[in-house]
Design a protein around this motif. Structure first.
Motif, short mmCIF file in Angstrom:
data_model
loop_
_atom_site.label_atom_id
_atom_site.label_comp_id
_atom_site.label_asym_id
_atom_site.label_seq_id
_atom_site.Cartn_x
_atom_site.Cartn_y
_atom_site.Cartn_z
N UNK A 112 -14.17 15.09 -2.72
CA UNK A 112 -13.46 13.47 -2.63
C UNK A 112 -14.16 12.64 -1.41
N UNK A 113 -14.87 13.22 -0.58
CA UNK A 113 -15.42 12.42 0.44
C UNK A 113 -16.75 11.78 0.15
N UNK A 159 2.86 13.02 6.81
CA UNK A 159 1.57 12.61 6.78
C UNK A 159 0.80 11.87 5.84
N UNK A 160 1.80 11.56 4.57
CA UNK A 160 0.78 10.81 3.62
C UNK A 160 0.41 9.55 3.98
N UNK A 166 -9.15 8.89 -0.65
CA UNK A 166 -9.78 9.90 -1.42
C UNK A 166 -8.89 11.31 -1.48
N UNK A 167 -7.79 11.30 -0.49
CA UNK A 167 -6.95 12.67 -0.68
C UNK A 167 -6.32 12.54 -2.09
N UNK A 168 -5.98 11.44 -2.75
CA UNK A 168 -5.44 11.41 -3.93
C UNK A 168 -6.22 12.52 -4.94
N UNK A 169 -7.47 12.71 -4.96
CA UNK A 169 -8.15 13.52 -5.78
C UNK A 169 -7.80 15.17 -5.50
N UNK A 170 -7.51 15.36 -4.28
CA UNK A 170 -7.04 16.70 -3.81
C UNK A 170 -5.70 16.83 -4.27
#
Length: 266
Positions: A112-113, A159-160, A166-170
């Protein structure tokens, strides 16, 4: 691929993150017909590289963070390299291998990075054809028990706002990530089952309370929040975790992380 604040919390990252399950690597190796050379992208502290070194003749492990790589285990058949965030084809070939020379490319908790258009071009360039395999996986929030998980969920919700997009992919378990490879379907899947569904594993780690808290302190979002004056693990929250942890702060519990794998061939 460790970037930015991951340099600052490299040691916490090494100590707080789970070990990927052996079943994950066995599954990947089972679908890798050739085992001469593996390229582990965004190797971080070398967890995946170490496991791959038991199955492949050679492993090239790359990351943009020299500090992360400094904590990686050394083995005779693992070569670590610090790279730029964007490599030319010439740099790719000099660091990793020539066109069609790599049997497996892996990305653990880092896809995701990446700039996927450029990265996938590099992957397709170096992978063996036919038979080259690409595997990427991520893990999501841990599970301990209802009491601890309840406090964790509150911290995670807080924390959201500090996670990068890109965290959305995780959060989606890589289910919706662009994946231009012929996906491997898990054995036992019903006929007609989705070929894009991630394959799920569980990573387990025995942890006391402090290592569990350090896992959260290793989050990119935790560091980002702290830089703005927000402590996601303030005294009150840590006290709630202590109560939820129950027996004692030194009590060791099994912490389970769901792992989601996407694997395909060129």
């Amino acid at each position: 691929m460790a970037i930015g604040s991951y340099d600052r919390q490299a040691l916490e990252y090494v100590n707080g993150r789970p070990q990927y399950p052996p079943q994950l690597f066995s599954f990947i190796a089972k679908h890798s017909p050739h085992r001469r050379l593996a390229w582990d992208v965004g190797t971080g502290s070398g967890q995946a590289a170490l496991a791959l070194s038991e199955m492949f003749e050679r492993v090239i492990a790359t990351d943009v963070s020299e500090q992360q790589i400094s904590y990686a285990p050394r083995r005779p058949n693992i070569t670590y390299a610090v790279t730029a965030r964007a490599m030319s084809l010439q740099e790719l070939e000099s660091t990793v291998g020539e066109e069609g020379s790599v049997d497996l490319v892996t990305v653990a908790q880092a896809l995701h990075w990446l700039d996927l258009d450029t990265f996938y071009g590099h992957v397709k360039h170096v992978l063996r054809k036919p038979g080259g395999v690409f595997a990427a996986w991520c893990y999501r929030e841990p599970v301990v028990n209802p009491s601890v998980d309840c406090v964790f969920e509150e911290v995670f919700r807080a924390s959201v706002a500090f996670w990068d997009p890109p965290r959305k992919m995780v959060d989606e378990g890589y289910a919706t990530v662009c994946f231009p490879f012929r996906s491997v379907v898990q054995e036992g899947s019903e006929e007609g089952a989705s070929t894009t569904a991630p394959i799920k594993f569980w990573a387990k780690k025995e942890m006391g309370l402090e290592p569990y808290l350090n896992y959260m302190r290793s989050w990119h979002a935790y560091q980002k929040a702290k830089a703005t004056g927000v402590d996601l693990l303030d005294e009150q929250t840590v006290a709630r975790f202590k109560d939820a942890w129950a027996e004692s702060e030194n009590d060791v519990k099994t912490v389970s992380f769901p792992v989601f794998l996407r694997i395909g061939v060129v």
